[in-house]
Scaffold this motif. Structure first.
Motif, PDB file in Angstrom:
ATOM      1  N   PHE A 117       0.452 -15.140  -0.658  1.00 52.27           N
ATOM      2  CA  PHE A 117      -0.231 -14.605  -1.829  1.00 52.27           C
ATOM      3  C   PHE A 117       0.661 -14.824  -3.040  1.00 52.27           C
ATOM      4  N   GLY A 118       0.852 -16.024  -3.476  1.00 51.67           N
ATOM      5  CA  GLY A 118       1.791 -16.349  -4.536  1.00 51.67           C
ATOM      6  C   GLY A 118       1.748 -15.445  -5.739  1.00 51.67           C
ATOM      7  N   VAL A 119       0.612 -14.830  -6.021  1.00 52.41           N
ATOM      8  CA  VAL A 119       0.497 -13.994  -7.210  1.00 52.41           C
ATOM      9  C   VAL A 119       0.885 -12.541  -6.960  1.00 52.41           C
ATOM     10  N   ILE A 120       1.161 -12.186  -5.715  1.00 49.22           N
ATOM     11  CA  ILE A 120       1.589 -10.824  -5.395  1.00 49.22           C
ATOM     12  C   ILE A 120       3.101 -10.837  -5.243  1.00 49.22           C
ATOM     13  N   TYR A 121       3.763 -10.060  -6.076  1.00 46.57           N
ATOM     14  CA  TYR A 121       5.216 -10.024  -6.070  1.00 46.57           C
ATOM     15  C   TYR A 121       5.696  -8.829  -5.247  1.00 46.57           C
ATOM     16  N   PRO A 122       6.346  -9.077  -4.117  1.00 50.36           N
ATOM     17  CA  PRO A 122       6.767  -7.987  -3.232  1.00 50.36           C
ATOM     18  C   PRO A 122       7.621  -6.934  -3.926  1.00 50.36           C
ATOM     19  N   THR A 123       8.519  -7.364  -4.797  1.00 45.12           N
ATOM     20  CA  THR A 123       9.367  -6.408  -5.513  1.00 45.12           C
ATOM     21  C   THR A 123       8.520  -5.496  -6.394  1.00 45.12           C
ATOM     22  N   ALA A 124       7.519  -6.057  -7.042  1.00 47.09           N
ATOM     23  CA  ALA A 124       6.647  -5.257  -7.903  1.00 47.09           C
ATOM     24  C   ALA A 124       5.889  -4.210  -7.100  1.00 47.09           C
ATOM     25  N   LEU A 125       5.506  -4.542  -5.867  1.00 46.24           N
ATOM     26  CA  LEU A 125       4.794  -3.571  -5.032  1.00 46.24           C
ATOM     27  C   LEU A 125       5.662  -2.347  -4.751  1.00 46.24           C
ATOM     28  N   VAL A 126       6.919  -2.585  -4.423  1.00 47.59           N
ATOM     29  CA  VAL A 126       7.828  -1.467  -4.154  1.00 47.59           C
ATOM     30  C   VAL A 126       8.082  -0.666  -5.432  1.00 47.59           C
ATOM     31  N   SER A 149       3.319   6.497   5.270  1.00 43.73           N
ATOM     32  CA  SER A 149       3.562   6.216   3.850  1.00 43.73           C
ATOM     33  C   SER A 149       4.833   5.396   3.658  1.00 43.73           C
ATOM     34  N   ASP A 150       5.893   5.703   4.389  1.00 42.15           N
ATOM     35  CA  ASP A 150       7.107   4.892   4.262  1.00 42.15           C
ATOM     36  C   ASP A 150       6.909   3.520   4.894  1.00 42.15           C
ATOM     37  N   TRP A 151       6.116   3.438   5.925  1.00 37.18           N
ATOM     38  CA  TRP A 151       5.796   2.138   6.522  1.00 37.18           C
ATOM     39  C   TRP A 151       5.110   1.257   5.479  1.00 37.18           C
ATOM     40  N   THR A 152       4.188   1.855   4.727  1.00 39.17           N
ATOM     41  CA  THR A 152       3.503   1.112   3.662  1.00 39.17           C
ATOM     42  C   THR A 152       4.488   0.679   2.580  1.00 39.17           C
ATOM     43  N   CYS A 153       5.327   1.598   2.146  1.00 37.68           N
ATOM     44  CA  CYS A 153       6.265   1.285   1.059  1.00 37.68           C
ATOM     45  C   CYS A 153       7.140   0.096   1.395  1.00 37.68           C
ATOM     46  N   TYR A 154       7.647   0.063   2.602  1.00 42.93           N
ATOM     47  CA  TYR A 154       8.602  -0.977   2.975  1.00 42.93           C
ATOM     48  C   TYR A 154       7.986  -2.098   3.810  1.00 42.93           C
ATOM     49  N   SER A 155       6.676  -2.126   3.905  1.00 43.45           N
ATOM     50  CA  SER A 155       6.023  -3.131   4.748  1.00 43.45           C
ATOM     51  C   SER A 155       6.218  -4.547   4.238  1.00 43.45           C
ATOM     52  N   ILE A 156       6.408  -4.719   2.959  1.00 51.21           N
ATOM     53  CA  ILE A 156       6.555  -6.047   2.374  1.00 51.21           C
ATOM     54  C   ILE A 156       8.001  -6.526   2.445  1.00 51.21           C
ATOM     55  N   ALA A 157       8.952  -5.614   2.470  1.00 52.11           N
ATOM     56  CA  ALA A 157      10.372  -5.991   2.407  1.00 52.11           C
ATOM     57  C   ALA A 157      10.800  -7.004   3.470  1.00 52.11           C
ATOM     58  N   LEU A 208      11.526   6.741  10.595  1.00 53.25           N
ATOM     59  CA  LEU A 208      10.779   5.996  11.621  1.00 53.25           C
ATOM     60  C   LEU A 208       9.787   5.037  10.966  1.00 53.25           C
ATOM     61  N   GLY A 209       9.168   5.473   9.880  1.00 58.72           N
ATOM     62  CA  GLY A 209       8.240   4.605   9.154  1.00 58.72           C
ATOM     63  C   GLY A 209       8.931   3.383   8.577  1.00 58.72           C
ATOM     64  N   ILE A 210      10.123   3.580   8.033  1.00 59.54           N
ATOM     65  CA  ILE A 210      10.891   2.451   7.509  1.00 59.54           C
ATOM     66  C   ILE A 210      11.259   1.508   8.649  1.00 59.54           C
ATOM     67  N   GLY A 211      11.662   2.079   9.776  1.00 61.49           N
ATOM     68  CA  GLY A 211      11.979   1.256  10.941  1.00 61.49           C
ATOM     69  C   GLY A 211      10.779   0.469  11.426  1.00 61.49           C
ATOM     70  N   CYS A 212       9.621   1.110  11.461  1.00 61.40           N
ATOM     71  CA  CYS A 212       8.392   0.413  11.870  1.00 61.40           C
ATOM     72  C   CYS A 212       8.085  -0.759  10.950  1.00 61.40           C
ATOM     73  N   ALA A 213       8.301  -0.564   9.655  1.00 62.13           N
ATOM     74  CA  ALA A 213       8.042  -1.642   8.696  1.00 62.13           C
ATOM     75  C   ALA A 213       8.891  -2.863   9.013  1.00 62.13           C
ATOM     76  N   PHE A 214      10.129  -2.645   9.351  1.00 59.96           N
ATOM     77  CA  PHE A 214      11.006  -3.776   9.625  1.00 59.96           C
ATOM     78  C   PHE A 214      10.773  -4.369  11.016  1.00 59.96           C
ATOM     79  N   VAL A 215      10.473  -3.532  12.002  1.00 57.32           N
ATOM     80  CA  VAL A 215      10.232  -4.048  13.348  1.00 57.32           C
ATOM     81  C   VAL A 215       8.897  -4.789  13.418  1.00 57.32           C
ATOM     82  N   PHE A 216       7.830  -4.126  12.995  1.00 58.07           N
ATOM     83  CA  PHE A 216       6.503  -4.743  13.112  1.00 58.07           C
ATOM     84  C   PHE A 216       6.240  -5.782  12.040  1.00 58.07           C
ATOM     85  N   GLY A 217       6.888  -5.651  10.899  1.00 62.92           N
ATOM     86  CA  GLY A 217       6.712  -6.628   9.829  1.00 62.92           C
ATOM     87  C   GLY A 217       7.298  -7.981  10.163  1.00 62.92           C
TER      88      GLY A 217
END
Length: 160
Positions: free
Chosen positions: A38-47, A20-28, A149-158
């Motif tokens: 995806f010009g119409v998808i705003y990363p900030t809005a997703l978070v 779940s945290d990986w998903t939350c921060y996957s766009i960051a 760990l999920g937040i870390g995964c988002a930044f490493v794998f993203g």
């Protein structure tokens, strides 16, 4: 009597927290790439959507827990997380994202945000209910630290 399956439940809850945290921060870490692709998808809005739905579910979590119990609440949270992830992936629709499909990504983030408190707020309860006193600190720590760990995964794998 203590059962070894308590460790399996702890592993499941930890994996849910990580995902779940990986998903939350996957766009960051890839917000610029997301904006370009995806010009119409705003990363900030997703978070923001994720955190808003997370706040709503956090407020409701004690009430839901009192009605359906820990097991059913974890299953409900898992179902919401799975549904949200499938929705934003396009699997139920059998298509990749196209123009006009950005609502799927927003809905997916909303559902995963709703799911998170249903298992993220309960590690201490799980530890107190299923683990002897000498193992409670370890069990609670494992479940809670899986978020980081999920937040870390988002930044490493993203960023790969």
């Amino acid at each position: 009597k203590l059962y070894w399956q308590r460790w399996v439940m702890l592993l499941i809850m930890s994996c849910l927290n990580l995902l779940s945290d990986w998903t939350c921060y996957s766009i960051a870490p890839i917000s610029v790439l997301t904006d370009e692709a995806f010009g119409v998808i705003y990363p900030t809005a997703l978070v923001v959507i994720f955190l808003f739905s997370n706040g709503v579910a956090t407020a409701l979590e004690p009430h839901i827990l009192s009605i359906i119990g820990l097991r059913r609440m974890t299953v409900l949270g898992s179902f919401l997380g799975m549904t949200g992830s499938l929705c934003k992936s396009g699997v139920p629709f059998r298509t990749i994202l196209r123009d006009g499909d950005e609502w799927r990504v927003y809905l997916g983030f909303f559902l995963v945000g709703l799911s998170q408190p249903l298992y993220q707020c309960t590690p201490a309860l799980l530890s107190a209910s299923w683990f002897p006193e000498k193992e409670r600190t370890l069990a609670t720590g494992v479940a809670l630290n899986s978020n980081q760990l999920g937040i870390g995964c988002a930044f490493v794998f993203g960023s790969l």
